[in-house]
Scaffold this motif. Structure first.
Motif, PDB file in Angstrom:
ATOM      1  N   ALA A 122       9.487   5.990  -7.130  1.00  0.00           N
ATOM      2  CA  ALA A 122       8.306   5.163  -7.419  1.00  0.00           C
ATOM      3  C   ALA A 122       7.808   5.427  -8.837  1.00  0.00           C
ATOM      4  O   ALA A 122       7.426   4.494  -9.555  1.00  0.00           O
ATOM      5  CB  ALA A 122       7.207   5.442  -6.400  1.00  0.00           C
ATOM      6  N   ARG A 123       7.825   6.677  -9.252  1.00  0.00           N
ATOM      7  CA  ARG A 123       7.371   7.027 -10.601  1.00  0.00           C
ATOM      8  C   ARG A 123       8.253   6.382 -11.667  1.00  0.00           C
ATOM      9  O   ARG A 123       7.799   6.085 -12.764  1.00  0.00           O
ATOM     10  CB  ARG A 123       7.363   8.539 -10.779  1.00  0.00           C
ATOM     11  CG  ARG A 123       6.827   8.968 -12.157  1.00  0.00           C
ATOM     12  CD  ARG A 123       6.789  10.445 -12.320  1.00  0.00           C
ATOM     13  NE  ARG A 123       5.786  11.009 -11.448  1.00  0.00           N
ATOM     14  CZ  ARG A 123       5.657  12.309 -11.208  1.00  0.00           C
ATOM     15  NH1 ARG A 123       6.488  13.178 -11.770  1.00  0.00           N
ATOM     16  NH2 ARG A 123       4.726  12.761 -10.418  1.00  0.00           N
ATOM     17  N   HIS A 124       9.530   6.157 -11.332  1.00  0.00           N
ATOM     18  CA  HIS A 124      10.452   5.544 -12.288  1.00  0.00           C
ATOM     19  C   HIS A 124      10.622   4.045 -12.039  1.00  0.00           C
ATOM     20  O   HIS A 124      11.584   3.434 -12.516  1.00  0.00           O
ATOM     21  CB  HIS A 124      11.805   6.259 -12.244  1.00  0.00           C
ATOM     22  CG  HIS A 124      11.764   7.601 -12.905  1.00  0.00           C
ATOM     23  ND1 HIS A 124      11.352   8.730 -12.247  1.00  0.00           N
ATOM     24  CD2 HIS A 124      12.040   7.973 -14.175  1.00  0.00           C
ATOM     25  CE1 HIS A 124      11.403   9.751 -13.069  1.00  0.00           C
ATOM     26  NE2 HIS A 124      11.805   9.324 -14.252  1.00  0.00           N
ATOM     27  N   GLY A 125       9.719   3.457 -11.271  1.00  0.00           N
ATOM     28  CA  GLY A 125       9.683   2.010 -11.102  1.00  0.00           C
ATOM     29  C   GLY A 125      10.698   1.424 -10.160  1.00  0.00           C
ATOM     30  O   GLY A 125      10.954   0.224 -10.191  1.00  0.00           O
ATOM     31  N   VAL A 126      11.290   2.223  -9.287  1.00  0.00           N
ATOM     32  CA  VAL A 126      12.234   1.697  -8.300  1.00  0.00           C
ATOM     33  C   VAL A 126      11.426   1.230  -7.105  1.00  0.00           C
ATOM     34  O   VAL A 126      10.689   2.006  -6.494  1.00  0.00           O
ATOM     35  CB  VAL A 126      13.264   2.770  -7.875  1.00  0.00           C
ATOM     36  CG1 VAL A 126      14.205   2.214  -6.820  1.00  0.00           C
ATOM     37  CG2 VAL A 126      14.033   3.265  -9.085  1.00  0.00           C
ATOM     38  N   SER A 127      11.541  -0.055  -6.760  1.00  0.00           N
ATOM     39  CA  SER A 127      10.749  -0.614  -5.662  1.00  0.00           C
ATOM     40  C   SER A 127      11.215  -0.076  -4.321  1.00  0.00           C
ATOM     41  O   SER A 127      12.350   0.392  -4.169  1.00  0.00           O
ATOM     42  CB  SER A 127      10.850  -2.140  -5.659  1.00  0.00           C
ATOM     43  OG  SER A 127      12.147  -2.536  -5.250  1.00  0.00           O
ATOM     44  N   GLN A 128      10.322  -0.169  -3.344  1.00  0.00           N
ATOM     45  CA  GLN A 128      10.646   0.292  -1.985  1.00  0.00           C
ATOM     46  C   GLN A 128      11.846  -0.479  -1.439  1.00  0.00           C
ATOM     47  O   GLN A 128      12.702   0.089  -0.790  1.00  0.00           O
ATOM     48  CB  GLN A 128       9.419   0.120  -1.075  1.00  0.00           C
ATOM     49  CG  GLN A 128       9.555   0.780   0.281  1.00  0.00           C
ATOM     50  CD  GLN A 128       9.564   2.305   0.207  1.00  0.00           C
ATOM     51  OE1 GLN A 128       9.088   2.901  -0.744  1.00  0.00           O
ATOM     52  NE2 GLN A 128      10.114   2.938   1.206  1.00  0.00           N
TER      53      GLN A 128
END
Length: 194
Positions: A122-128
Motif C-alpha cells: 500500500a505504501r508503494h501504491g499497489v492496489s488491493q
C-alpha cells in the motif's frame, strides 16, 4: 452491532476455548467444546469486516483491534496447547513441547509477514486488487493443512493424546513448509517494489 463489538464477541468465544485447553483435563467432550468455541470465534472474526463494510467502512482503530486480537489468538492458542500438554499429557519426553512452541513462532511470523506485505505494498501504491494472486481448486486444497479452520477441527482429538499429537505435528510441519515457501515469494514481491 459495531465492528468492534463483533470483534469482542469473537474474542470471547476464542479465548474461552484457549483457556480451556490450558486449564481443563483433555477429553472428547472438551475437545468438541474447544473446536466449537474456536470455530464460532473464527466465524465472528470473519464477520467484523463485513459489518464494517455494511456500515460504510471501518476505522483504523477497528482494524488495529482486529489485528491485535488475531495476533494474540495465534500465539496464545499454541502456548495453551503447550501448557495443556505439559499439565495433562503423558509425554514421555518433554521434547514434544517444542512443537507447539515452534508452531507459535511460525504462526506469528506468517501473520506478521502478511500484515507487513499489505502495509508495504500500500505504501508503494499497489492496489488491493493488484495484490490478490488468485486461487484455484488445487491451490485451495494444497493450502488446506495451513487453514485456521483445520487447526480448529484438530482439537476434536484433544481427548485422544496420540491422535492429537500426530495431527497437530503434521499441521505444524505444513505451516512451516508454507511459511518457508511464502517467505521466498514475499521477498521477491517486496524486492520488485523498489
Amino acid at each position: 452491532m459495531t465492528p468492534n463489538q463483533v470483534t469482542a464477541v469473537s474474542a470471547a468465544f476464542t479465548f474461552t476455548g484457549i483457556v480451556l485447553l490450558a486449564t481443563a483435563r483433555p477429553s472428547l467432550p472438551l475437545g468438541i467444546a474447544v473446536w466449537l468455541l474456536l470455530a464460532v470465534g473464527y466465524a465472528w472474526d470473519s464477520a467484523d469486516g463485513q459489518v464494517a463494510r455494511l456500515r460504510g467502512g471501518g476505522s483504523p482503530a477497528g482494524e488495529w483491534l482486529d489485528h491485535v486480537v488475531d495476533s494474540t489468538k495465534l500465539v496464545t492458542l499454541h502456548l495453551a496447547v503447550a501448557i495443556g500438554a505439559f499439565r495433562f499429557f503423558d509425554l514421555g519426553s518433554p521434547l514434544w513441547l517444542l512443537v507447539p512452541l515452534g508452531f507459535a513462532a511460525v504462526s506469528t511470523v506468517t501473520f506478521f509477514g502478511m500484515i507487513l506485505n499489505d502495509l508495504l505494498r500500500a505504501r508503494h501504491g499497489v492496489s488491493q486488487a493488484a495484490q490478490s494472486g488468485g486461487s484455484s481448486p488445487l491451490r485451495s486444497l494444497l493450502g488446506l493443512p495451513t487453514d485456521y479452520g483445520m487447526l480448529c477441527l484438530a482439537f476434536v482429538l484433544w481427548g485422544w493424546q496420540a491422535g492429537f499429537m500426530v495431527v497437530y505435528t503434521l499441521l505444524a510441519l505444513a505451516a512451516l513448509a508454507f511459511l518457508a515457501l511464502a517467505l521466498v515469494v514475499w521477498f521477491r514481491k517486496m524486492d520488485s517494489l523498489a
